[in-house]
Scaffold this motif. Sequence first.
Motif, short mmCIF file in Angstrom:
data_model
loop_
_atom_site.label_atom_id
_atom_site.label_comp_id
_atom_site.label_asym_id
_atom_site.label_seq_id
_atom_site.Cartn_x
_atom_site.Cartn_y
_atom_site.Cartn_z
N ILE A 79 0.74 -1.46 -0.27
CA ILE A 79 0.10 0.20 0.42
C ILE A 79 0.56 1.12 0.42
N VAL A 80 0.94 1.86 -0.62
CA VAL A 80 1.34 3.74 -1.23
C VAL A 80 0.00 4.93 -0.53
N PHE A 81 0.62 5.13 1.53
CA PHE A 81 -0.14 5.84 1.69
C PHE A 81 0.17 7.00 1.32
N ARG A 82 -0.99 8.35 1.23
CA ARG A 82 -1.08 9.50 0.78
C ARG A 82 -1.38 9.91 1.77
N ASP A 83 0.26 10.09 2.57
CA ASP A 83 -0.06 10.69 3.96
C ASP A 83 -0.32 12.77 3.52
N SER A 134 -10.86 9.21 10.13
CA SER A 134 -10.83 10.40 11.05
C SER A 134 -10.66 11.43 10.30
N ARG A 135 -9.47 11.37 8.84
CA ARG A 135 -8.97 12.41 8.18
C ARG A 135 -10.34 13.67 7.43
N GLY A 136 -11.78 12.84 7.81
CA GLY A 136 -12.32 13.03 7.37
C GLY A 136 -13.19 13.76 8.48
N VAL A 183 -17.42 13.67 3.46
CA VAL A 183 -16.59 15.14 3.08
C VAL A 183 -15.39 13.62 3.29
N ASP A 184 -14.59 12.87 2.67
CA ASP A 184 -13.11 12.02 3.19
C ASP A 184 -11.22 13.25 2.87
N ASP A 185 -10.85 12.42 3.46
CA ASP A 185 -8.66 12.70 2.47
C ASP A 185 -8.97 11.74 0.78
N VAL A 186 -9.50 11.04 1.06
CA VAL A 186 -8.52 9.90 -0.10
C VAL A 186 -9.95 9.10 -0.65
N ALA A 203 -10.60 5.82 -1.87
CA ALA A 203 -10.14 5.09 -3.42
C ALA A 203 -10.58 3.42 -3.99
N THR A 204 -11.14 2.84 -3.37
CA THR A 204 -11.88 2.07 -3.77
C THR A 204 -13.90 2.14 -3.54
N GLY A 205 -14.01 3.29 -3.19
CA GLY A 205 -15.43 3.73 -2.68
C GLY A 205 -16.00 3.19 -1.92
N GLY A 206 -15.27 2.16 -1.43
CA GLY A 206 -16.80 0.97 -0.10
C GLY A 206 -17.36 1.93 0.94
N THR A 207 -15.90 2.79 1.54
CA THR A 207 -16.05 3.75 2.30
C THR A 207 -17.22 5.00 2.49
N ALA A 208 -17.00 5.61 1.16
CA ALA A 208 -17.83 6.68 1.14
C ALA A 208 -19.27 6.35 1.03
P1 AMP Z 1 -11.73 3.06 0.53
O1 AMP Z 1 -12.98 3.09 0.93
O2 AMP Z 1 -10.86 2.05 -0.53
O3 AMP Z 1 -11.68 3.58 -0.65
O4 AMP Z 1 -10.76 3.41 1.14
C1 AMP Z 1 -10.97 4.91 1.78
C2 AMP Z 1 -10.44 4.98 3.11
O5 AMP Z 1 -9.37 4.67 3.43
C3 AMP Z 1 -10.10 6.23 3.28
O6 AMP Z 1 -11.02 7.51 5.01
C4 AMP Z 1 -8.91 6.95 3.34
O7 AMP Z 1 -8.63 7.64 4.62
C5 AMP Z 1 -8.45 5.36 3.71
N1 AMP Z 1 -6.96 5.62 2.52
C6 AMP Z 1 -7.25 4.48 1.41
N2 AMP Z 1 -6.70 4.13 0.79
C7 AMP Z 1 -5.54 5.00 1.32
C8 AMP Z 1 -4.32 5.78 1.12
N3 AMP Z 1 -3.90 4.89 -0.11
N4 AMP Z 1 -3.88 6.47 1.58
C9 AMP Z 1 -4.24 7.16 2.65
N5 AMP Z 1 -5.67 6.92 3.35
C10 AMP Z 1 -6.10 5.71 1.93
#
Ligand code: AMP
Length: 175
Positions: A25-29, A62-64, A122-125, A127-132
């Motif tokens: 995983i490449v974490f986007r900080d 939490s970053r949201g 609102v959220d920071d990243v 990614a797959t969209g599952g969380t949103a």
């Molecule tokens: P997802 O459900 O896959 O869209 O993941 C989104 C959630 O996971 C967000 O709350 C992000 O903060 C965190 N996240 C997923 N992938 C990363 C990444 N590569 N870097 C930082 N945060 C991530």
Amino acid sequence: MSATRDPHDLARLIRDVPDFPEPGIVFRDVAPLLADPAAFETVVEGLAGSADGVDAVVGIESRGFILGAPVALRTGAGFVPARKAGKLPGETVSVAFALEYGEAVLELQAGAIAAGQRVLIVDDVLATGGTAAATAQLVEQLGGEVVGLSFLLELTALRGGERLAAYRHRSLLSY
Ligand code: AMP
């Protein structure tokens, strides 16, 4: 108040951390961006840009929380936290959803959103969209209307945007 930054300058304030929190995983900080007041302000403005007529901003743990709370203040909306399981007191609604590995549960307080309220998520990243998508489901479970989702950055290869196709969504940066 600080001067705002060109949105193109934001990307260099996001630090790539390889193999975090697990190998591959490449974490986007976004911490360096939050530490720069002009960049932070530019991000808050950008995320709030589409927020006309919003009653509540839901920030995802939490970053949201960090990004969503100032967006709520800027738009005159209330702030509502979407939290991981077991953190919110009182009656809650919850939804389980798949992560890349395993499962997670998100919750909202049952009274946090009234039926018919217009909600920006609102959220920071993205990614797959599952969380949103899970958060949108919770808002709708309470009778709220998801009028938009705003992200600081979108990892386009993971196609989260497709998962959110039913909603208006925007990301300030794409990778
Ligand atoms: P997802 O459900 O896959 O869209 O993941 C989104 C959630 O996971 C967000 O709350 C992000 O903060 C965190 N996240 C997923 N992938 C990363 C990444 N590569 N870097 C930082 N945060 C991530």
